[in-house]
Design an enzyme around this catalytic site. Structure first.
Site, PDB file in Angstrom:
ATOM      1  N   HIS A 247     -45.097  19.723 -11.560  1.00 43.61           N
ATOM      2  CA  HIS A 247     -46.241  20.295 -10.849  1.00 43.61           C
ATOM      3  C   HIS A 247     -47.092  19.201 -10.187  1.00 43.61           C
ATOM      4  CE1 HIS A 247     -49.063  23.745 -10.410  1.00 43.61           C
ATOM      5  NE2 HIS A 247     -49.908  22.753 -10.201  1.00 43.61           N
ATOM      6  N   GLU A 318     -52.040  26.866  -1.491  1.00 41.06           N
ATOM      7  CA  GLU A 318     -51.537  26.602  -2.838  1.00 41.06           C
ATOM      8  C   GLU A 318     -50.778  27.819  -3.341  1.00 41.06           C
ATOM      9  OE1 GLU A 318     -51.258  24.710  -5.346  1.00 41.06           O
ATOM     10  OE2 GLU A 318     -52.710  23.070  -5.270  1.00 41.06           O
ATOM     11  N   HIS A 320     -50.021  30.052  -7.081  1.00 43.91           N
ATOM     12  CA  HIS A 320     -50.428  30.230  -8.474  1.00 43.91           C
ATOM     13  C   HIS A 320     -49.535  31.295  -9.086  1.00 43.91           C
ATOM     14  CE1 HIS A 320     -53.897  29.702 -11.441  1.00 43.91           C
ATOM     15  NE2 HIS A 320     -53.406  28.522 -11.178  1.00 43.91           N
ATOM     16  N   ARG A 341     -61.317  24.760  -4.045  1.00 40.89           N
ATOM     17  CA  ARG A 341     -61.777  23.410  -4.406  1.00 40.89           C
ATOM     18  C   ARG A 341     -61.005  22.321  -3.670  1.00 40.89           C
ATOM     19  NH1 ARG A 341     -61.581  25.744  -9.557  1.00 40.89           N
ATOM     20  NH2 ARG A 341     -59.691  24.607 -10.018  1.00 40.89           N
ATOM     21  N   ASP A 342     -59.851  22.652  -3.105  1.00 39.64           N
ATOM     22  CA  ASP A 342     -59.079  21.628  -2.402  1.00 39.64           C
ATOM     23  C   ASP A 342     -59.776  21.164  -1.117  1.00 39.64           C
ATOM     24  OD1 ASP A 342     -56.935  20.997  -4.111  1.00 39.64           O
ATOM     25  OD2 ASP A 342     -55.997  22.911  -3.661  1.00 39.64           O
ATOM     26  N   GLU A 547     -57.436  22.796 -18.246  1.00 40.73           N
ATOM     27  CA  GLU A 547     -57.588  23.182 -16.845  1.00 40.73           C
ATOM     28  C   GLU A 547     -58.700  24.203 -16.682  1.00 40.73           C
ATOM     29  OE1 GLU A 547     -53.670  24.059 -15.275  1.00 40.73           O
ATOM     30  OE2 GLU A 547     -52.915  22.146 -16.012  1.00 40.73           O
ATOM     31  N   GLN A 549     -61.764  26.001 -15.420  1.00 41.16           N
ATOM     32  CA  GLN A 549     -62.004  26.074 -13.975  1.00 41.16           C
ATOM     33  C   GLN A 549     -63.372  25.591 -13.545  1.00 41.16           C
ATOM     34  OE1 GLN A 549     -59.588  27.462 -11.500  1.00 41.16           O
ATOM     35  NE2 GLN A 549     -58.570  26.452 -13.184  1.00 41.16           N
ATOM     36  N   GLY A 781     -49.279  20.581   2.135  1.00 40.93           N
ATOM     37  CA  GLY A 781     -48.306  21.543   1.641  1.00 40.93           C
ATOM     38  C   GLY A 781     -48.220  21.454   0.144  1.00 40.93           C
ATOM     39  N   SER A 784     -43.450  24.545  -5.394  1.00 42.79           N
ATOM     40  CA  SER A 784     -43.409  25.162  -6.717  1.00 42.79           C
ATOM     41  C   SER A 784     -41.932  25.443  -6.959  1.00 42.79           C
ATOM     42  CB  SER A 784     -44.239  26.441  -6.686  1.00 42.79           C
ATOM     43  OG  SER A 784     -43.929  27.267  -7.783  1.00 42.79           O
TER      44      SER A 784
END
Lengths: 996, 276
Positions: A247, A318, A320, A341-342, A547, A549, A781, A784
């Site tokens: 990941h 992204e 998920h 958040r990116d 993780e 948030q 990019g 996954s």
């Protein structure tokens, strides 16, 4: 002692939430139910006086117009069964948190540690069913037992016990902060066991590399100096596992591939990422020369391109997937607030301007048996749609573009793509906005939410296939409001230059964010005991990799820290100094002053040799179905319009706010009744300017069954032709690639790894070829790579899927074009040629076939045509334009016609054909999905101007817009092969998902 | 010369502050300040320095306790630093000074739950109405036709002809009263400024999706008897230019959108009555 405050709707008030549950019980579980009512329950675990409890109940906890309330007395009446559902200990409880803040405002006293308010919902069911039915309702609909608990009481039991007693889901853990040293001087089998049982997702080879590091006498000696033993601490091992996870590290994309094509030619590829993705951008930028608009690519959380002389655009998409498979609502919610958040953590920080969503699901009406542990596709659909709805809407970011894609194989893992774009000044406080730096001595600061056990092992678990033992803690629930508060504060702090560096806390938590930041300046020293926790009892390794948030990590210069912390406090945002950045080359972690991890940065970031991968391409051969020749294809057209991949998604799209921030120009639904499907979105991020941002995407996993090279080529072309259709400029447009693949690594349980790896290689080859031809730099990019389900007997692998998103500009948004036909009498043109390319089409899928003749993209011709068309748009001669994709010409014509409210009459004999004339017949002319085509209408007065701009390109006038509300398509022999009323076509298109 | 000053409060989940401020400027306000609630609670910014208060759209505190409930509680109980006064006192003083408040969507929910609307007899702190979950059970983003009541005292809707077309974007917009007396008085005094209707702005309608939430008497907007306080569920700040209209590529539309009229009226009222 805890108290229960209940708030119930007055009897006369309609219970919309209850009615929805009632509908779902009937729909999903086929159980007859008379009524469902709901009650909100607040369990207050804090020393409040009776008067304060009453103030809370009558004030913030209830609405006097429609509700009544009680304290420690049940309000329920007139039901057969009660089900109460609340969160498990430690799961994010947003309502509980807001309730607690409300009580604090009321009393003027902050809660003490360990005190809290917990929210649950009581469902009161009336109907003739038994306990086992109610259990099914509870576990199948009301409660996700991974994150929630429930309790069922019959009416008799409820009376006997006087309702539910207060239950406080507090995390109870021993307060021992333990650090273990792990002995790696063990057998290979034991190394593997350590990895598997710890959800480390490290291979034997990787475990051996770690083993060797710790055997190095110089390492042992250095460690002894800081008081550490010879073996790794659990903190170190967990940190390495995060940093080295698929990941975070993208091992497959950076591995060395031995690729063999169908002719037996072999080729060694050192890193797909460098050889194809990075090279694409480098070569496109070189080709663009001084027209290059890229500012920051691949190195930050999101890509940055120039928008105008003062502003830049930031974009990231992204996925998920794994969390959404386990908890669709929480997983998807976290997906959207996570990708927010990116761009926010890119450069010095961007203001967020829109979201995009693409979901890939199995058929929500799926009726076959599913392996245990897999949720029904309909539940995933409902949960994901709602999670993204809450995440996007509450964050105040318009959701402007997206798709839903269906394939049975997505039952194994749904794909949840979430994108967010931002706008950022080119210059902030005199420095380029897209750059940032860290200096040794800067302080490590974490802002936003607190750390809990949520999301532990998210990065490593998503690097494995989904299985029965996938960990519960990997799921988090996002909290858009905590994040919004943090963003409100940080964007103001940015403009005051209160920090030097900002990044997101996502996968891998602090170990990743601070680990990467430390890489910027060469080291850090951080004390985990300073990190704010949601509840006590976390071990240091858990704090490091959680993780949880809504957190950003920052580097704050020491001279600005007081102002930074004071402003955070004023804005109600928690901010904590965890340590400082250094330049000594070590990722140094302490707990309460004692060293718990001491990792040389070089080993952490470069200690892993490239993975070795085998790829062998053997083109599949499918049966070639005979194309049915018949006199009337109207029924095929209506069936296509009703198919899941083509039908209207309006019931979902209307649940997303696509207009907040006030810059909406081309909306998802347009046309005479506001219900025609747009090709792309146009928004104005600067309200006193007419410069528009255009975004679109392409995705076509069906073609992967034939060849991923062409799947990729078509996805890129689809994204660009959607973008071009509304008026996007070819001079300023960039791409984002999101790969979702099934495991391509050869292993015992994955014998066809080399084929899937070859599919990945071919996809990358196409990515380079097409983007080069289209002048599309890739700016960001994600991949996954483990989208499989395996429970030991059943294996489900998703079709290899590339989502290609584009972002660019329209100089004057007032020139944008929409897909609805505008006036009777307008001339209908088809731009581009059609071929016998039904392979992988929706038409063949309807007939249960795949075929082999996948659409081929001719980039040279299409690019010139796209340029000419754009010129026509700028000259204002285009009335409407719709891209041709799933379902081909017939579907596009039907959509444009019913969106505009006027009929279309088409003559297939006028359609330009490419390739073997033997294959030219009505069915492929109607339904072939040949790439790069647009259906355009033009007012007769503009005919000459349009044709002159388009001259030299492949295009043909094929029909006319009619006043009669009918789609009439005439076949090669001159007779009508489609004749259908617009109302009928629209109904077919709208009915499938209308009720969902 | 004195300036017309508008303020837009943001923070804790307010989302429409930028376009609301933009609409104020387009509508003619000399200044439109976006103030974070933290800056008001800290005393840096005072409501007293403004003429027109915008409580705009969003999800205050995530609407976790029901839309805008937590903010209503905060405004009633939170104190302003260094002044010894509660924030709610700034609000009541603002209203008593004859100034203007417009609540949109979440801001309307807030006004209703604080009791600022319908504000019978100058009582702006007693809740008599509410806005709750849409009958369809879901959040909706769609455009709605709003029939205007020409006899309404609202200063915001003056000069609006038959009606206006605006987007609504909410999950909790169903208007309800605490009883028939309240509803009757609202109707009698023409306080239901805007009602959901068909495209002809004719009769009010209860039919979905024209009436997207099932509001009692199709009420979409409400004002107080002075006409200076108004709230509505649809978003006037989201239709200030023709490109906002969902059909702008197919209809001949004037440059300005229907929603701008509310802000123009507010600016004009301030210039005429509050700049002295």
């Amino acid at each position: 002692m805890a108290h229960r405050i209940e708030a119930a709707l007055k009897e006369s008030v309609r219970d919309a939430r209850g009615e929805r549950i009632k509908r779902e019980i009937g729909h999903f579980l086929h159980l007859p139910v008379d009524e469902v009512r709901t009650i909100d329950v607040y369990t207050v675990d804090a020393p409040l006086t009776q008067e304060e409890l009453q103030q809370a109940a009558a004030g913030p906890f209830s609405d006097p117009v429609i509700q009544e309330w009680s304290i420690d007395r049940p309000l329920a009446a007139g039901f057969d069964f009660a089900v109460e559902v609340g969160f498990r200990p430690g799961v994010t409880d947003n309502v509980g948190r807001t309730a607690r803040e409300a009580v604090e405002y009321l009393t003027g006293r902050p809660f003490a540690a360990g005190e809290g308010v917990y929210y649950s919902v009581q469902y009161l069911l009336k109907g003739a069913f038994g306990v086992s039915d109610v259990e099914r309702i509870a576990t199948g609909l009301l409660c996700n037992t991974l994150i929630q608990r429930y309790s069922v009481l019959s009416a008799a039991d409820f009376m006997a016990r006087r309702g539910y007693s207060p239950l406080v889901p507090k995390v109870l853990a021993d307060i021992k902060t333990e650090v273990r040293e792990i002995d790696l001087n063990v057998s290979d089998a034991e190394l593997l066991r350590i990895s598997k049982e710890g959800v480390l997702a490290l291979t034997l080879e990787e475990m051996r590399i770690i083993q060797a590091h710790y055997r190095d006498p110089r390492v042992v000696a250095e460690r002894a100096k800081v008081g550490l033993g010879a073996g790794p601490t659990d903190v170190e091992l967990e940190c390495l596992a995060q940093t080295w996870s698929e990941h975070c590290k993208h091992k497959i994309f950076s591995g060395t591939v031995q690729y063999e094509d169908e002719q037996g030619n072999t080729q060694e590829i050192k890193s797909l990422f460098k050889s194809f993705i990075q090279r694409t951008t480098k070569d496109v930028r070189a080709k663009l020369g001084d027209r290059d608009f890229c500012l920051s690519v691949f190195k930050d959380n999101a890509g940055v391109i120039r928008f105008n002389d003062r502003q830049s655009l930031v974009f990231k998409v992204e996925t998920h997937n794994s969390p959404s498979a386990l908890d669709p609502y929480g997983g998807a919610l976290t997906g959207i607030v996570g990708v927010n958040r990116d761009p926010f953590g890119t450069g010095q920080g961007a203001k967020l301007i829109f979201n995009t969503d693409v979901f890939c699901f199995a058929d929500p009406f799926y009726e076959k048996p599913l392996p245990t542990r897999l949720l029904h596709p309909r539940r995933i659909y409902e949960g994901v749609v709602e999670g993204v709805e809450h995440g996007g809407n509450k964050s105040g970011i318009p959701t402007v573009n997206g798709s839903l894609v269906f394939d049975e194989r997505f039952a194994g893992k749904p794909l949840v793509f979430c994108g967010t774009a931002g706008i950022m000044p080119l210059e902030i406080n005199g420095k380029p906005g897209y750059e940032k730096s860290i200096q040794p001595g800067d302080l490590i600061v974490m802002t936003g939410g607190r750390i809990g056990k949520d999301g532990i092992h998210g990065a490593t678990f998503s690097s494995e296939e989904l299985n029965e033992n996938s960990p519960v803690t990997a799921v988090q629930i996002g909290d858009p409001i905590t994040q919004k508060r943090m963003f409100d504060f940080l964007i103001r702090a940015r403009d005051k230059a209160l920090y030097r560096f900002i990044t997101d806390n996502g996968a891998g938590g602090l170990s990743s964010s601070v680990g990467e930041m430390a890489g910027e300046c060469g080291g850090c020293r951080m004390d985990l005991a300073k990190a704010p926790l949601k509840y006590p009892g976390l071990n240091p390794w858990e704090i490091l990799i959680s993780e949880a948030q809504e957190r950003m990590s920052l580097a704050v210069p020491p001279e600005r820290i007081n102002e930074f912390l004071a402003m955070a406090a004023r804005f109600g945002v928690e901010a904590t100094v965890l340590g400082e950045f250094t330049g000594n080359g070590v990722f140094h972690v302490l707990y309460d002053g004692r060293t718990v991890a001491w990792l040389p940065m070089a080993f952490m970031h470069e200690g892993l040799p490239p993975m070795q991968l085998r790829a062998k391409w053997e083109p599949p051969r499918h049966d070639e179905p005979a194309v049915e020749v018949k006199g009337d294809y109207s029924d095929d057209l209506t069936a296509l319009l009703s198919s899941l991949n083509i039908c209207s998604k309006e019931s979902v799209v209307r649940r997303y706010d696509h207009e907040v921030q006030g810059g909406s120009v081309v909306k998802p639904f347009i046309g005479v009744d506001n219900d025609g499907p747009s090709d792309a979105a146009v928004v104005r991020p600067i309200l006193d300017s007419f410069e528009g941002v255009v975004t679109a995407h392409g995705i076509c996993p069906r073609y992967s069954d034939i060849d991923t090279y062409h799947m990729t080529a078509n996805a890129i072309d689809e994204a660009l032709r959607n973008y071009v259709a509304v008026g996007g400029s070819l001079g300023l447009v960039a791409g984002l690639d999101n790969f979702c693949w099934c495991d391509p690594v050869l292993s015992e349980k994955n014998p066809d790894g080399p084929y899937k790896m070859a599919q990945l290689v071919r996809s990358n080859q196409a990515l380079y070829d097409i983007c080069m031809a289209y002048n599309l730099p890739l700016i960001s990019g994600k991949d996954s790579m483990k989208n499989d389900f395996y429970d030991g007997s059943t294996k489900i692998s998703i079709p290899p899927t590339l989502l290609f998103s584009v972002i660019g500009k329209i100089e004057d948004a007032r020139k944008a074009v929409t897909m609805d036909v505008k006036r009777p009498g307008d001339i209908v043109y088809l731009l581009g040629k059609t071929g016998d390319e039904l392979g992988g089409s929706e038409y063949f899928a309807l007939k249960g076939a795949i075929g082999n003749k996948v659409p081929l993209v001719d980039t040279g011709r299409s690019y010139r045509r796209y340029q000419a068309y754009h010129q026509a748009v700028m000259q204002g001669v285009v009335a409407s334009c719709h891209d041709l994709s799933d379902g081909g010409l017939a579907v596009a014509a039907a959509e444009s016609a019913f969106a505009g409210g006027y009929g279309i009459s088409l003559d297939l004999s006028q359609v330009l054909w490419k390739g073997d004339v033997a294959g030219r017949s009505d069915a492929p002319l109607l339904f072939s999905e040949s790439a790069s085509r647009h259906l355009v209408t033009v007012h007769p007065d503009k005919r000459d101007e349009f044709e002159s701009v388009m001259s030299g390109n492949c295009f043909a006038s094929i029909g006319v817009v009619t006043a009669e509300p009918v789609l009439a398509i005439f076949g090669l022999n001159g007779a009508a092969v489609v004749r259908a009323g617009l109302a009928e076509l629209k109904e077919a298109w709208q009915k499938t998902l209308r009720e969902l | 010369m004195k300036k017309t000053r508008a303020i837009v409060i943001t923070g804790n989940g307010t989302n429409c502050e930028a376009e609301a401020a933009h609409a104020c400027r387009l509508g003619g306000f000399d200044e439109a300040v976006i103030a974070h609630i933290a800056e008001i609670l800290s005393g840096e910014i005072r409501l007293d320095d403004f003429h027109f208060l915008n409580l705009t759209g969003g999800f205050l505190d995530g609407d976790d306790l029901g839309s805008a409930k937590a903010q209503a509680n905060r405004l009633k109980h939170a104190g302003v630093a260094g002044t010894g006064e509660k924030l709610v006192e700034q609000f009541t003083r603002f209203i008593a000074a004859g100034k203007l408040i417009l609540g949109v969507c979440n801001g309307f929910q807030l006004m209703v739950k604080m009791g600022m609307l319908p504000g019978f007899d100058g009582d702006c702190l007693t809740q008599r109405t509410t806005l709750t979950f849409n009958d369809c059970g879901r959040f909706q983003d769609r455009w709605v036709y709003l029939k205007a009541d020409p006899a309404s005292p609202s200063v915001f809707t003056r000069g609006i002809g038959r009606g206006i077309y605006l987007p609504m974007r909410h999950g909790e917009g169903k208007f309800l009263c605490d009883g028939t007396a309240t509803l009757e008085r609202i109707e009698r005094e023409h306080l239901a400024v805007l009602k959901y209707s068909g495209p002809d702005y004719g009769a009010a309608t209860m039919e979905f999706p024209l009436n997207p939430n099932g509001a009692q008497h199709a009420i979409a907007g409400l004002c107080d008897p002075t006409g200076r306080l108004m709230g509505l569920m649809p978003h006037p700040e989201a239709f200030v230019h023709y490109t906002h209209h969902p059909r702008w590529t197919r209809e001949e539309l004037p440059e300005e959108g229907d929603g701008l009229k509310l802000f123009r009226n507010a600016a004009e009222y301030v210039r005429e009555h509050l700049l002295v």
